[in-house]
Design an enzyme around this catalytic site. Structure first.
Site, PDB file in Angstrom:
ATOM      1  N   ASP A  49      -8.753  32.297  51.261  1.00 14.76           N
ATOM      2  CA  ASP A  49      -7.545  33.041  51.632  1.00 14.76           C
ATOM      3  C   ASP A  49      -6.304  32.343  51.080  1.00 14.76           C
ATOM      4  OD1 ASP A  49      -7.713  30.883  53.333  1.00 14.76           O
ATOM      5  OD2 ASP A  49      -7.231  32.005  55.160  1.00 14.76           O
ATOM      6  N   ASP A  88     -13.604  33.979  52.377  1.00 13.64           N
ATOM      7  CA  ASP A  88     -12.894  33.662  53.619  1.00 13.64           C
ATOM      8  C   ASP A  88     -12.635  34.920  54.436  1.00 13.64           C
ATOM      9  OD1 ASP A  88     -12.525  30.916  53.769  1.00 13.64           O
ATOM     10  OD2 ASP A  88     -10.472  30.933  52.997  1.00 13.64           O
ATOM     11  N   LYS A 118     -16.747  32.656  55.322  1.00 15.61           N
ATOM     12  CA  LYS A 118     -16.246  31.443  55.954  1.00 15.61           C
ATOM     13  C   LYS A 118     -15.190  31.820  56.970  1.00 15.61           C
ATOM     14  CE  LYS A 118     -13.605  28.240  53.709  1.00 15.61           C
ATOM     15  NZ  LYS A 118     -12.350  28.285  54.507  1.00 15.61           N
ATOM     16  N   GLU A 120     -12.449  29.861  60.050  1.00 16.57           N
ATOM     17  CA  GLU A 120     -11.852  28.617  60.526  1.00 16.57           C
ATOM     18  C   GLU A 120     -12.058  28.468  62.025  1.00 16.57           C
ATOM     19  OE1 GLU A 120      -7.755  28.234  59.300  1.00 16.57           O
ATOM     20  OE2 GLU A 120      -8.241  28.648  57.203  1.00 16.57           O
ATOM     21  N   GLU A 187     -11.601  19.665  56.283  1.00 17.03           N
ATOM     22  CA  GLU A 187     -10.338  19.589  55.541  1.00 17.03           C
ATOM     23  C   GLU A 187      -9.362  18.611  56.192  1.00 17.03           C
ATOM     24  OE1 GLU A 187      -8.459  23.281  54.383  1.00 17.03           O
ATOM     25  OE2 GLU A 187      -6.599  22.259  53.824  1.00 17.03           O
TER      26      GLU A 187
HETATM   27  N1  LIG Z   1      -2.782  25.615  46.307  1.00 14.39           N
HETATM   28  C1  LIG Z   1      -3.282  25.338  47.496  1.00 14.39           C
HETATM   29  N2  LIG Z   1      -4.069  24.251  47.654  1.00 14.39           N
HETATM   30  C2  LIG Z   1      -4.594  23.931  48.873  1.00 14.39           C
HETATM   31  O1  LIG Z   1      -5.334  22.924  48.961  1.00 14.39           O
HETATM   32  C3  LIG Z   1      -4.292  24.781  49.972  1.00 14.39           C
HETATM   33  C4  LIG Z   1      -3.471  25.911  49.750  1.00 14.39           C
HETATM   34  N3  LIG Z   1      -2.970  26.153  48.525  1.00 14.39           N
HETATM   35  N4  LIG Z   1      -3.143  26.764  50.761  1.00 14.39           N
HETATM   36  C5  LIG Z   1      -3.831  26.634  52.017  1.00 14.39           C
HETATM   37  C6  LIG Z   1      -4.069  25.231  52.350  1.00 14.39           C
HETATM   38  C7  LIG Z   1      -2.848  24.417  52.624  1.00 14.39           C
HETATM   39  N5  LIG Z   1      -3.280  23.098  52.262  1.00 14.39           N
HETATM   40  C8  LIG Z   1      -2.503  21.947  52.336  1.00 14.39           C
HETATM   41  C9  LIG Z   1      -1.167  22.005  51.997  1.00 14.39           C
HETATM   42  C10 LIG Z   1      -0.390  20.876  52.053  1.00 14.39           C
HETATM   43  C11 LIG Z   1      -0.947  19.664  52.457  1.00 14.39           C
HETATM   44  C12 LIG Z   1      -0.072  18.439  52.508  1.00 14.39           C
HETATM   45  O2  LIG Z   1       1.046  18.471  52.049  1.00 14.39           O
HETATM   46  N6  LIG Z   1      -0.558  17.329  53.069  1.00 14.39           N
HETATM   47  C13 LIG Z   1       0.180  16.093  53.125  1.00 14.39           C
HETATM   48  C14 LIG Z   1      -0.400  15.230  54.217  1.00 14.39           C
HETATM   49  C15 LIG Z   1       0.471  15.209  55.419  1.00 14.39           C
HETATM   50  C16 LIG Z   1      -0.083  14.285  56.495  1.00 14.39           C
HETATM   51  O3  LIG Z   1      -0.632  13.233  56.146  1.00 14.39           O
HETATM   52  O4  LIG Z   1       0.016  14.597  57.668  1.00 14.39           O
HETATM   53  C17 LIG Z   1       0.084  15.312  51.813  1.00 14.39           C
HETATM   54  O5  LIG Z   1       0.986  14.514  51.550  1.00 14.39           O
HETATM   55  O6  LIG Z   1      -0.901  15.464  51.075  1.00 14.39           O
HETATM   56  C18 LIG Z   1      -2.287  19.611  52.799  1.00 14.39           C
HETATM   57  C19 LIG Z   1      -3.065  20.764  52.734  1.00 14.39           C
HETATM   58  C20 LIG Z   1      -4.614  23.137  51.723  1.00 14.39           C
HETATM   59  N7  LIG Z   1      -4.750  24.494  51.267  1.00 14.39           N
HETATM   60  C1  LIG Z   2      -9.486  25.234  50.214  1.00 12.06           C
HETATM   61  C2  LIG Z   2     -10.448  26.034  50.954  1.00 12.06           C
HETATM   62  C3  LIG Z   2     -11.368  25.247  51.805  1.00 12.06           C
HETATM   63  C4  LIG Z   2      -9.948  27.301  51.586  1.00 12.06           C
HETATM   64  O1  LIG Z   2     -10.222  27.614  52.713  1.00 12.06           O
HETATM   65  C5  LIG Z   2      -9.121  28.220  50.775  1.00 12.06           C
HETATM   66  O2  LIG Z   2      -8.965  28.030  49.547  1.00 12.06           O
HETATM   67  O3  LIG Z   2      -8.637  29.197  51.355  1.00 12.06           O
HETATM   68 MG   LIG Z   3      -9.149  29.301  53.416  1.00  9.78          MG
END
Ligand SMILES: Nc1nc(=O)c2c([nH]1)NC[C@@H]1CN(c3ccc(C(=O)N[C@@H](CCC(=O)O)C(=O)O)cc3)CN21
Ligand SMILES: CC(C)C(=O)C(=O)O
Ligand SMILES: [Mg+2]
Length: 273
Positions: A49, A88, A118, A120, A187
């Site tokens: 998604d 998803d 899938k 959540e 994740e």
């Molecule tokens: N392009 C894309 N990639 C992804 O992996 C993804 C999406 N979109 N959209 C749905 C979710 C959102 N996701 C994300 C988005 C941002 C972070 C992020 O900025 N994490 C911080 C960590 C913050 C903390 O430690 O609490 C980082 O710095 O990596 C993580 C997962 C993973 N998923």
């Molecule tokens: C990154 C994965 C696990 C996901 O749920 C998504 O792409 O929507």
């Molecule tokens: Mg997803």
């Protein structure tokens, strides 16, 4: 008989059987075009998604609709031959009751030809996972940082940094496995917790931001290709496709403006005489 190269498509049971064995390679794919490119190297393609954000420019995954998931899911199934295609369930299509989840998951499977769905959630989704899996719908679960809960988390926050959070996340993973999920996405969880969960479960864990301790890995394709403007820390950019596209488009624009394109080789002429 001569040696035949018949590659049978991976199934939910064949992925489940990989527990503790060769690492499971997974990527997202949203269309036949990218599916064709990545399918030969993968075991599992996820129509995530995340396509709401990556492909449709929306602000979160909450805006993905069942119609979107069906269109993209059918495209990925057509573009692939060997990977298990998992789609998803979008936000709002499965949470209210096991019956609603079944109705929407059945539509996803019937209209896309995917091999699994899938969803959540952990312990609170166990009843739904059992309802689906006992009725012919293989389910991959997703615990830890669940992006559809971004508003309850208050952001995309790594899970399990405090040891006190571990028991709940471990219980979620155990509950989905016990309910019949064939695999679980972990994740955004800290490495030692991912290791502990992976050791204690009898189904494969597929990690994203959850260390190499998992039984497999998944990333958003555009992120690892270098097509996404910003990526989380857990992404490694295996390519620089964004830069390659920019250079090609720049060259095309220049060639059109200077009339260097189309050239001799790209032009049709009438029959001689
Ligand atoms: N392009 C894309 N990639 C992804 O992996 C993804 C999406 N979109 N959209 C749905 C979710 C959102 N996701 C994300 C988005 C941002 C972070 C992020 O900025 N994490 C911080 C960590 C913050 C903390 O430690 O609490 C980082 O710095 O990596 C993580 C997962 C993973 N998923
Ligand atoms: C990154 C994965 C696990 C996901 O749920 C998504 O792409 O929507
Ligand atoms: Mg997803």
């Amino acid at each position: 008989m001569s040696a035949e190269i018949i590659t049978k498509r991976q199934s939910a049971p064949s992925i489940r059987a990989r527990k503790g064995g060769e690492k499971i390679v997974a990527l997202t794919s949203y269309s036949a075009g990218t599916a064709r490119l990545v399918d030969p190297f993968c075991d599992l393609l996820l129509v995530g998604d995340s396509l709401a954000m990556v492909e449709h420019g929306l602000g979160s995954t909450l805006s993905a609709t069942l119609e979107m998931m069906i269109l993209h899911g059918a495209s990925v199934v057509r573009g692939s031959a060997r990977s298990l295609v998992v789609v998803d369930l979008p936000f709002g299509s499965y949470e209210a009751s096991p019956e609603t989840a079944f109705r929407h998951a059945a539509r996803l499977m019937a209209e896309t030809g995917c091999g699994a769905v899938k969803l959540e959630g952990g312990a609170h989704m166990a009843e739904t996972i059992r309802f689906l899996t006992t009725r012919g719908i293989p389910v991959m679960a997703h615990v830890g940082l669940t992006p559809q809960a971004v508003n309850t988390f208050g952001g995309f926050k790594t899970q399990g940094r405090e040891r006190e959070q571990w028991a709940a996340i471990e219980a979620d993973a155990a509950a989905v496995a016990e309910a019949g999920a064939f695999a679980v996405v972990l994740e955004g969880v800290v490495e030692p917790l991912a290791a502990k969960i992976t050791q204690n479960l009898d189904i494969p864990t597929i990690g994203i931001g959850a260390s190499a301790e998992c039984d497999g890995q998944i990333l958003v394709l555009e992120d690892m290709l270098g097509l996404s403007p910003r990526v989380p820390r857990f992404v490694h950019r295996f390519g620089a496709i964004g830069e390659a596209v920019t250079a090609a488009v720049e060259a095309y624009a220049e060639a059109v403006r200077t009339k260097a394109f189309p050239g001799e080789a790209n032009v049709y002429q009438p029959k001689a005489g």
